[in-house]
Design a protein around this motif. Sequence first.
Motif, PDB file in Angstrom:
ATOM      1  N   TYR C  15      -1.149   2.393  12.444  1.00 27.93           N
ATOM      2  CA  TYR C  15      -2.432   3.033  12.134  1.00 27.93           C
ATOM      3  C   TYR C  15      -3.499   2.161  12.765  1.00 27.93           C
ATOM      4  O   TYR C  15      -3.852   1.127  12.183  1.00 27.93           O
ATOM      5  N   GLY C  41       2.357  -2.175  -0.284  1.00 27.96           N
ATOM      6  CA  GLY C  41       1.733  -2.335   1.023  1.00 27.96           C
ATOM      7  C   GLY C  41       2.700  -2.717   2.128  1.00 27.96           C
ATOM      8  O   GLY C  41       2.288  -2.970   3.255  1.00 27.96           O
ATOM      9  N   CYS C  42       4.016  -2.736   1.822  1.00 26.22           N
ATOM     10  CA  CYS C  42       4.968  -3.193   2.839  1.00 26.22           C
ATOM     11  C   CYS C  42       5.406  -2.065   3.760  1.00 26.22           C
ATOM     12  O   CYS C  42       6.109  -2.303   4.732  1.00 26.22           O
ATOM     13  N   GLY C  43       5.030  -0.834   3.455  1.00 27.13           N
ATOM     14  CA  GLY C  43       5.364   0.261   4.365  1.00 27.13           C
ATOM     15  C   GLY C  43       6.422   1.219   3.851  1.00 27.13           C
ATOM     16  O   GLY C  43       6.871   2.098   4.587  1.00 27.13           O
ATOM     17  N   LYS C  44       6.803   1.102   2.579  1.00 23.70           N
ATOM     18  CA  LYS C  44       7.832   1.992   2.020  1.00 23.70           C
ATOM     19  C   LYS C  44       7.401   3.448   2.069  1.00 23.70           C
ATOM     20  O   LYS C  44       8.125   4.323   2.545  1.00 23.70           O
ATOM     21  N   THR C  45       6.190   3.694   1.561  1.00 22.03           N
ATOM     22  CA  THR C  45       5.692   5.071   1.516  1.00 22.03           C
ATOM     23  C   THR C  45       5.596   5.639   2.928  1.00 22.03           C
ATOM     24  O   THR C  45       5.980   6.781   3.176  1.00 22.03           O
ATOM     25  N   THR C  46       5.096   4.836   3.855  1.00 20.41           N
ATOM     26  CA  THR C  46       4.961   5.306   5.234  1.00 20.41           C
ATOM     27  C   THR C  46       6.321   5.725   5.783  1.00 20.41           C
ATOM     28  O   THR C  46       6.460   6.782   6.403  1.00 20.41           O
TER      29      THR C  46
HETATM   30  N1  LIG Z   1      -3.131   6.762   6.591  1.00 17.88           N
HETATM   31  C1  LIG Z   1      -3.213   5.432   6.786  1.00 17.88           C
HETATM   32  N2  LIG Z   1      -4.166   4.920   7.576  1.00 17.88           N
HETATM   33  C2  LIG Z   1      -4.266   3.584   7.774  1.00 17.88           C
HETATM   34  N3  LIG Z   1      -3.442   2.666   7.234  1.00 17.88           N
HETATM   35  C3  LIG Z   1      -2.474   3.117   6.428  1.00 17.88           C
HETATM   36  C4  LIG Z   1      -2.308   4.522   6.158  1.00 17.88           C
HETATM   37  N4  LIG Z   1      -1.242   4.651   5.325  1.00 17.88           N
HETATM   38  C5  LIG Z   1      -0.784   3.416   5.100  1.00 17.88           C
HETATM   39  N5  LIG Z   1      -1.512   2.485   5.763  1.00 17.88           N
HETATM   40  C6  LIG Z   1      -1.297   1.039   5.759  1.00 17.88           C
HETATM   41  O1  LIG Z   1       0.070   0.813   6.041  1.00 17.88           O
HETATM   42  C7  LIG Z   1       0.583  -0.221   5.226  1.00 17.88           C
HETATM   43  C8  LIG Z   1       1.772   0.287   4.438  1.00 17.88           C
HETATM   44  O2  LIG Z   1       1.342   1.197   3.466  1.00 17.88           O
HETATM   45  P1  LIG Z   1       2.345   1.979   2.509  1.00 17.88           P
HETATM   46  O3  LIG Z   1       3.435   2.577   3.329  1.00 17.88           O
HETATM   47  O4  LIG Z   1       1.560   2.909   1.682  1.00 17.88           O
HETATM   48  O5  LIG Z   1       2.916   0.808   1.627  1.00 17.88           O
HETATM   49  P2  LIG Z   1       3.768   0.887   0.288  1.00 17.88           P
HETATM   50  O6  LIG Z   1       4.111   2.293  -0.011  1.00 17.88           O
HETATM   51  O7  LIG Z   1       4.949   0.048   0.569  1.00 17.88           O
HETATM   52  O8  LIG Z   1       2.929   0.262  -0.778  1.00 17.88           O
HETATM   53  C9  LIG Z   1      -0.547  -0.702   4.347  1.00 17.88           C
HETATM   54  O9  LIG Z   1      -1.094  -1.854   4.950  1.00 17.88           O
HETATM   55  C10 LIG Z   1      -1.525   0.446   4.395  1.00 17.88           C
HETATM   56  O10 LIG Z   1      -2.835  -0.061   4.273  1.00 17.88           O
END
Ligand SMILES: Nc1ncnc2c1ncn2[C@@H]1O[C@H](COP(=O)(O)OP(=O)(O)O)[C@@H](O)[C@H]1O
Lengths: 264, 277, 359
Positions: C15, C41-46
Motif C-alpha cells: 500500500y 498489523g502484521c498483515g494477516k487480514t491483508t
Molecule cells: N487499505 C490499506 N491501505 C493502506 N495500508 C493498509 C491497508 N490495509 C492494511 N494496511 C497496512 O498493512 C499492514 C497490515 O495490516 P493488516 O493486514 O490489517 O494487519 P492485521 O490484520 O495482521 O492486524 C498494516 O501496517 C496496515 O496499516
Amino acid sequence: MKLGPALLTSFAFAAFLFILAPILIVVMASFTPRGYLDFPPQGLSLKWYAEVLGSWVWLRAFMFSVALAFVAATATTFICFLAALVTTRRRVPGKSLFELLVQLPLLLPHAALAMALFSLVLFIGLRGTFMGLVIAHLIVVMPFVYSPIVNGLRQHDLSLEEAAMTLGADPVTIFRKITLPMIRPALVSAFLFSFIVSFDEVTVSVFLIGVDLTTLPVKILSDIQASASPAIAAVSTLLMCLTLAMVYVVNRFVGIRMFVENRA
Amino acid sequence: MKFGHATLLLLLPCVGLLIGMLTGVGSLVIQAFAGSQGPSIANFTEFTSRPEVVGVFWYTHEVALIVTLICVFFSYPLAVFMAMRPRLIYLILILLPLMVSIVVRTYGWVVLLGPRGLVNTLLIDVGLIDRPMRLMFNTGGVVVGLVHIFIPFAVLSILAVYVKIEKSLPEAAMSLGASPFKVFTKVILPLSLPGVATAATIVYLLTLGAIVTPLLLGGQQQTMLGTMIYNQMLVYYNFPAASASAILLTASAAIAVIPFQLIDRWATRKLPGGEQS
Amino acid sequence: MPAGEVQVDRVMKRYGPVQAVQNVSLNVRGAEFLSLLGPSGCGKTTLLRMIAGFETPTEGRIMIDGADVTKVPTYRRPIGMVMQSLALFPHMDVRENVTFGLILRKESRAIAERKAEDALAMVGLAGYGDRLVHQLSGGQKQRVALARSLVTEPAVLLLDEPLSALDLKLRQQMQEELKRIQKRVGTTFIFVTHDQEEAMTMSDRIAVVNEGQIEQVGSPQEIYDSPASLFVANFVGDTNVLQAEVLGSDASGTQVRLLGTGETVNARGAAFAQGARVELMVRPDYLRLNSPGAGTGLTGTITERTFVGNTTRYLVSVNGREMKVRVPHSPQVNGFMPGQDVLITWPSGGCVALPSTKN
Ligand SMILES: Nc1ncnc2c1ncn2[C@@H]1O[C@H](COP(=O)(O)OP(=O)(O)O)[C@@H](O)[C@H]1O
Ligand SMILES: [Mg+2]
C-alpha cells in the motif's frame, strides 16, 4: 436549586408559545366569516376554504409548486446520491472544494443567492419558465440533500457488502439488496426534506416566476402585500396541514431525529 | 464495492449543478462591474455616494446584530431545557415551524401586529388605547419577525453541541468542589461555545439575506439590503445596481461573521481537530 | 466435494510505501484448520482478504483447488467468509441472512429454507429463523454468521478474528464448537487470530506471521516445542532466552555453552558453525526447581513467587538475569519462597538453539 429548573421550564414554555403563536393565529383567523381579519373571530365559517379550494388561481399555484418541488427533490436526491457514493468511497481530487461549493447555497446570504440564480437563469434564457425554476431549486436544495446522504453512507458498514460478495453476490445484486436498502432511510429523509424546502421556497422563486407562472408561496407573498383577505389564512392553514402530514410521514419512516443529527 | 476511475463520472451531474451556480455568481459579478463603456466600478461608487443607500447598509447590519444577540440569548436556555428533557414533542415544536414557509410565518405576525391585528384589538377592547398602535412597519416588528423565524436554527445549533458534552464532566467538576455557577461558567459554557458561535453565524447570515420578513413587516424607513435588492431588481429593473448590492451584501457578510468564527476557533483550540479547521 | 486446497504463491501486497505482505508462500491442505497467527498489523487480514478477492496481490498468484483465482472476483470464488464485524444484514431476519447465498445460487426457496434450517441446527440455532439480527446475543450472531457462510458449501472458509468480540468463557466455548463443526463439514478453514492460545487449541496447523512474512508453519506442538525463530518462540507461549556459544553441532542436535555461567547444555536445533553465538530458548514449564546441590543446573535465588491456580510462577535471579519457571501446582507441595536459593534443571532436549538476532 429548586427555583432554577422551574424558571427554565416556564421560560421554555413561554418560548414555545412565542414560536407557535403566529402559526396558531393564522389557523384561527382562517375560520372567520368576515371579509377581513378580525379578532376574536365572530363565529366560525369555512367560507374561505371553499373560496380557496374553488379558485383555479390558487389550485394552479399549488399544483405548480408541487410539481416543482417533486422534480427538484427527485433530481437532487438522485444527483447527490451518485456524487455521495463516489466521495464516500474513493479519493476524489479537490474533494474539500467540491463539498464547500455544495454547501455554498447555505452560506451565501439568501438575497445574494437569489440574485446569482436569477443571473444564471437569465443567462441560459429560462426566466419565467418551469425549467428555470427547477434549475434554481436544484441548487437551493442541494446542501439539504447532500449532507444526510453522505452521513447515511458513512454509517453504512462496507463489510456488509463484502460479506454479500463472499456469499456470491455480484455488484449489481449488492447494490440492490444491500446498499440501497441500508441507506433508504437517508434517501427518503433527503427527498422529503428537500421537497419541503423547495415547496416553501420564496426568496429565490420571487425573482424567477413568469407572467402566469407562480408558486404558491410567491402568490401568498404578493396577496399579503395586496390585500387583507382571510383567504390567505385559509391557504396558509392548508399548507401547514400538508407540511404536518409530511413531517408525520418522515417521522414514521425515518424518525424526525434524523433532521437534527444530519445537519451539516 | 470497488470504485475505479470510471466512477468519477458519477460526480458529473453534481459538478454540472456547481458549474451552473458558479456561472450565476460569475455573471452577477460581470453585471456589477458593467459600465456604459467597458468595465467600471460605477455601480459601487453609486452605492457608496448615496447616503440613504449607505444608511440601508448599516441599518441591515445593525438589525442583524440585534437579531443575532436576541436569538442566541433566548435559544441557549431553550436548548438547555431541550437537552435536559429530551422529548420528541419538544423537538417537533422546534422543527415544525422550520417546515412552514417563511411567508406563512411572517403572515402570522402581520395578523398579530397589524392595525386590526390581535394585539391592537385586545388593547383597544381592554381600553388601554383607543387607536391602533403602530406595532409593525417599524424596526421592532422586523426584529420580532426575524427572531421568530431564525430562533429554531439557533436552538438546533446550540443543542447539537450541548448534547455532546460528556455527562460526567459537570459531575467531575462538582466533585472537585465547583459550585453550580462555576460548573456552568468553567465547564459547560466553554464547551458549548462552538454551538453558540455556529448559531450566531447562521442567524447573522440569514438576517442579512432576508427579503420576505422585512418586506412584509418593515415600512418605508426600514428597508434592508435584501428588500433593497428586491426593489432594485423587481420594481426598478436596475440589474447592475442590484448586482452591486448583492456583491456588497456577500462581502460584508463574509467579513461580519469573522468574529464568530474566531470565537469558534478559540473555543475549540484545545479540542481534537480544533486547530486545523 | 471440492478438496479446498489453497496455494498462496509468492504473494506480495504494497500500500504505497507500506509492505503489508511480503513474498508469502503457503500451501493450505484440503479440509485442514489452519490459523494465521501474528501480532496486530502484521498483515494477516491483508493476506486473508487477498484469498477472499477483496484485495489484488501486487505480485504473486493465489490458487484454489488448482485454479488460478488471482483475477477472479470474490463472488465467483469458492469461498465463504466470517468477518470480524460478522456483517449480518440488519435489514433481514436470520433466515433471510442464511438463505441469501443460496438464493443467489438459484436454489428454490423451499430447498434454500430447508438447507438454512439444517445449517442453523448445526450451529445450535434450530428454530431461530424468524429472529431479527438485533434480537440475538453476541454468541448467537456468531453462529448465524457461521451458518450463513457454510450453508453454500464453500471449498474454503475464511475467518477474520470472528471471536474477538466475545468474552472469555463464550470464546472458549465457540472455539470448541468451531473446531467440531469444521471436522464435521470437512471444509478448509483459514482462521486469522492474534491470540496464540486460540490458535493452539483450534488448529491443525498454524502459520506464524510477522511483519508481512510467514516465519513458520507447523502443528501447534511443533510451533511450541520447536520454534523456528526467536519471534515465534516469544510470540507463542512464555520463554526464557539465554545467550550461548556453540561447542559442536550436527543433525541430531547442538551442544552449547551458556555465556556467563559456563554451563554445557544439549539443545535441539539446526546445524550451527562451531563457536557461533546462538540464543538458547527454554520454556518456563520445562524447567524444574530443586534444592541447591541436587545435581547439575543453574543456581539462583527466588525473587518472586506468584500463585496462578494450576501452576506457580517463579522468577529466579541467575547470575544477575531473571529466569521464569513455571511449576505445576499440587496442594501437598509448598514449593520455594522468595529469598531461597534454588537449582534450576531441565530434561535434555528441552532447549532449542536459535540463530542469534544480534551479531
Ligand atoms: N487499505 C490499506 N491501505 C493502506 N495500508 C493498509 C491497508 N490495509 C492494511 N494496511 C497496512 O498493512 C499492514 C497490515 O495490516 P493488516 O493486514 O490489517 O494487519 P492485521 O490484520 O495482521 O492486524 C498494516 O501496517 C496496515 O496499516
Ligand atoms: Mg486484522
